[in-house]
Motif scaffolding. Structure first.
Motif, PDB file in Angstrom:
ATOM      1  N   ARG A   1      -5.113 -32.402 -17.315  1.00  0.00           N
ATOM      2  CA  ARG A   1      -6.302 -32.519 -18.148  1.00  0.00           C
ATOM      3  C   ARG A   1      -6.661 -31.190 -18.804  1.00  0.00           C
ATOM      4  N   SER A   2      -6.393 -30.078 -18.110  1.00  0.00           N
ATOM      5  CA  SER A   2      -6.760 -28.765 -18.658  1.00  0.00           C
ATOM      6  C   SER A   2      -5.980 -28.424 -19.919  1.00  0.00           C
ATOM      7  N   ASP A   3      -4.855 -29.107 -20.166  1.00  0.00           N
ATOM      8  CA  ASP A   3      -4.107 -28.872 -21.408  1.00  0.00           C
ATOM      9  C   ASP A   3      -4.932 -29.257 -22.631  1.00  0.00           C
ATOM     10  N   LEU A   4      -5.956 -30.093 -22.437  1.00  0.00           N
ATOM     11  CA  LEU A   4      -6.791 -30.545 -23.550  1.00  0.00           C
ATOM     12  C   LEU A   4      -8.083 -29.735 -23.674  1.00  0.00           C
ATOM     13  N   ASP A   5      -8.207 -28.672 -22.917  1.00  0.00           N
ATOM     14  CA  ASP A   5      -9.409 -27.841 -23.020  1.00  0.00           C
ATOM     15  C   ASP A   5      -9.602 -27.358 -24.455  1.00  0.00           C
ATOM     16  N   GLY A   6     -10.808 -27.511 -24.970  1.00  0.00           N
ATOM     17  CA  GLY A   6     -11.116 -27.076 -26.333  1.00  0.00           C
ATOM     18  C   GLY A   6     -10.804 -28.108 -27.397  1.00  0.00           C
ATOM     19  N   ILE A   7     -10.246 -29.251 -27.012  1.00  0.00           N
ATOM     20  CA  ILE A   7      -9.927 -30.328 -27.948  1.00  0.00           C
ATOM     21  C   ILE A   7     -10.945 -31.453 -27.769  1.00  0.00           C
ATOM     22  N   ALA A   8     -11.538 -31.900 -28.867  1.00  0.00           N
ATOM     23  CA  ALA A   8     -12.451 -33.042 -28.791  1.00  0.00           C
ATOM     24  C   ALA A   8     -11.658 -34.275 -28.358  1.00  0.00           C
ATOM     25  N   LEU A   9     -12.153 -34.970 -27.346  1.00  0.00           N
ATOM     26  CA  LEU A   9     -11.393 -36.068 -26.733  1.00  0.00           C
ATOM     27  C   LEU A   9     -12.246 -37.323 -26.656  1.00  0.00           C
ATOM     28  N   ARG A  10     -11.640 -38.447 -27.055  1.00  0.00           N
ATOM     29  CA  ARG A  10     -12.259 -39.758 -26.901  1.00  0.00           C
ATOM     30  C   ARG A  10     -11.252 -40.691 -26.245  1.00  0.00           C
ATOM     31  N   VAL A  11     -11.684 -41.406 -25.225  1.00  0.00           N
ATOM     32  CA  VAL A  11     -10.830 -42.353 -24.504  1.00  0.00           C
ATOM     33  C   VAL A  11     -11.584 -43.670 -24.377  1.00  0.00           C
ATOM     34  N   ASP A  12     -10.989 -44.757 -24.871  1.00  0.00           N
ATOM     35  CA  ASP A  12     -11.564 -46.095 -24.758  1.00  0.00           C
ATOM     36  C   ASP A  12     -10.561 -47.015 -24.081  1.00  0.00           C
ATOM     37  N   CYS A  13     -11.063 -47.886 -23.226  1.00  0.00           N
ATOM     38  CA  CYS A  13     -10.176 -48.860 -22.581  1.00  0.00           C
ATOM     39  C   CYS A  13     -10.989 -50.073 -22.163  1.00  0.00           C
TER      40      CYS A  13
END
Length: 301
Positions: A237-249
């Motif tokens: 998960r830390s690889d996405l630090d600083g990236i705006a993230l949206r997850v839908d399921c």
């Protein structure tokens, strides 16, 4: 009729007790399914009409769609198709979000009117005030968007062949977005994490194909346990630090439990969330307006 007679030794009271027991088992089974103790929750909700309404394509004409193909050395010399969708009256040098399709799809899945029709969702978002940007899709086969033992490398194709093509078509690829569903949801998380926040502004995924363990994966998704461990995103998960993230399921989706665990592992909860919905076009169309608008904000920032 003889077939309606109780068997010798089984009284009317016994029949009532047995019937009550069967009903009790049925109720207990339904509750077990509802609590995910037993399989079949998605089937039960679909049968009862509890998986939510299908999304609809907005009645907005899409902007220009350009398509082509190229021979990809990274994909063993295969001819790879691609499409670029622009919003209507788009300015030059737009930022771009790369769209990664699910298993069994191709570059047309993102924009086909009878599939996701993302061109119309993009046009509607821009008409509603979203900053304009382009959506660009490309064929990834069924290799789960990462290098495979047979030499097929859709990851390299996207990063070293497709992105330069987008630049040549006048798009700004200095900071990207990623959008994907199912296999492409995993791929979007994986490639965004590979590039990091210096290159990726935002990533939005629907129903990402996530597993905790290699033993649970779909046949052919990974070469072996070592391949799975090299690219899985559940512990990265830390690889996405600083990236705006949206997850839908959707809550009826077979990947709901693993996606729920993935989201729960972030210190700051990603945008998006969970609601009734299955692993299907109806659900993805329902979430598409929010996914597209989310990326518009991320790329504008």
């Amino acid at each position: 009729m003889s077939g309606s007679r109780p068997r010798p030794g089984l009284s009317r009271r016994g029949l009532l007790v047995a019937g009550g027991a069967v009903a009790g088992v049925a109720v207990a089974g339904a509750l077990g399914v509802e609590e995910e103790v037993l399989p079949g929750r998605g089937w039960l909700h679909r049968t009862l009409g509890l998986d939510g309404p299908d999304g609809t394509v907005p009645d907005v004409p899409p902007g220009p769609l350009t398509s082509g193909s190229f021979v990809s050395p990274a994909r063993l010399g295969q001819r790879v198709g691609w499409s670029i969708a622009l919003p209507p009256d788009a300015p030059d040098h737009l930022p771009v979000a790369v769209v990664l399709h699910g298993r069994g799809g191709d570059h047309t899945s993102a924009f086909a009117p009878d599939y996701l029709a993302l061109g119309s969702f993009l046009a509607a978002a821009v008409a509603a005030g979203s900053s304009p940007y382009a959506l660009a899709s490309v064929d990834g086969g069924e290799a789960y968007w990462h290098p495979r033992a047979n030499g097929d490398d859709p990851q390299k194709m996207v990063l070293q062949e497709f992105l330069p093509l987008l630049t040549r078509h006048g798009l700004d690829t200095r900071r990207l977005g990623f959008l994907g569903w199912s296999m492409g949801g995993f791929g979007s998380l994986h490639l965004a994490g590979t590039l990091g926040a210096r290159r990726v502004a935002g990533v939005a995924v629907m129903s990402p194909a996530l597993w905790h363990d290699y033993a649970d994966t779909a046949p052919g998704a990974y070469d072996d346990a070592r391949d799975f461990a090299a690219v899985e995103v559940m512990t990265r998960r830390s690889d996405l630090d600083g990236i705006a993230l949206r997850v839908d399921c959707g809550e009826e989706d077979p990947f709901y439990a693993s996606t729920r665990d993935y989201v729960a592992g972030f210190a700051e909860r990603p945008a998006g969330g969970f609601e009734p919905g299955d692993h299907d076009i109806g659900y993805w169309r329902r979430r598409a307006p929010r996914e597209v608008a989310f990326l518009g904000r991320a790329l504008a920032g």
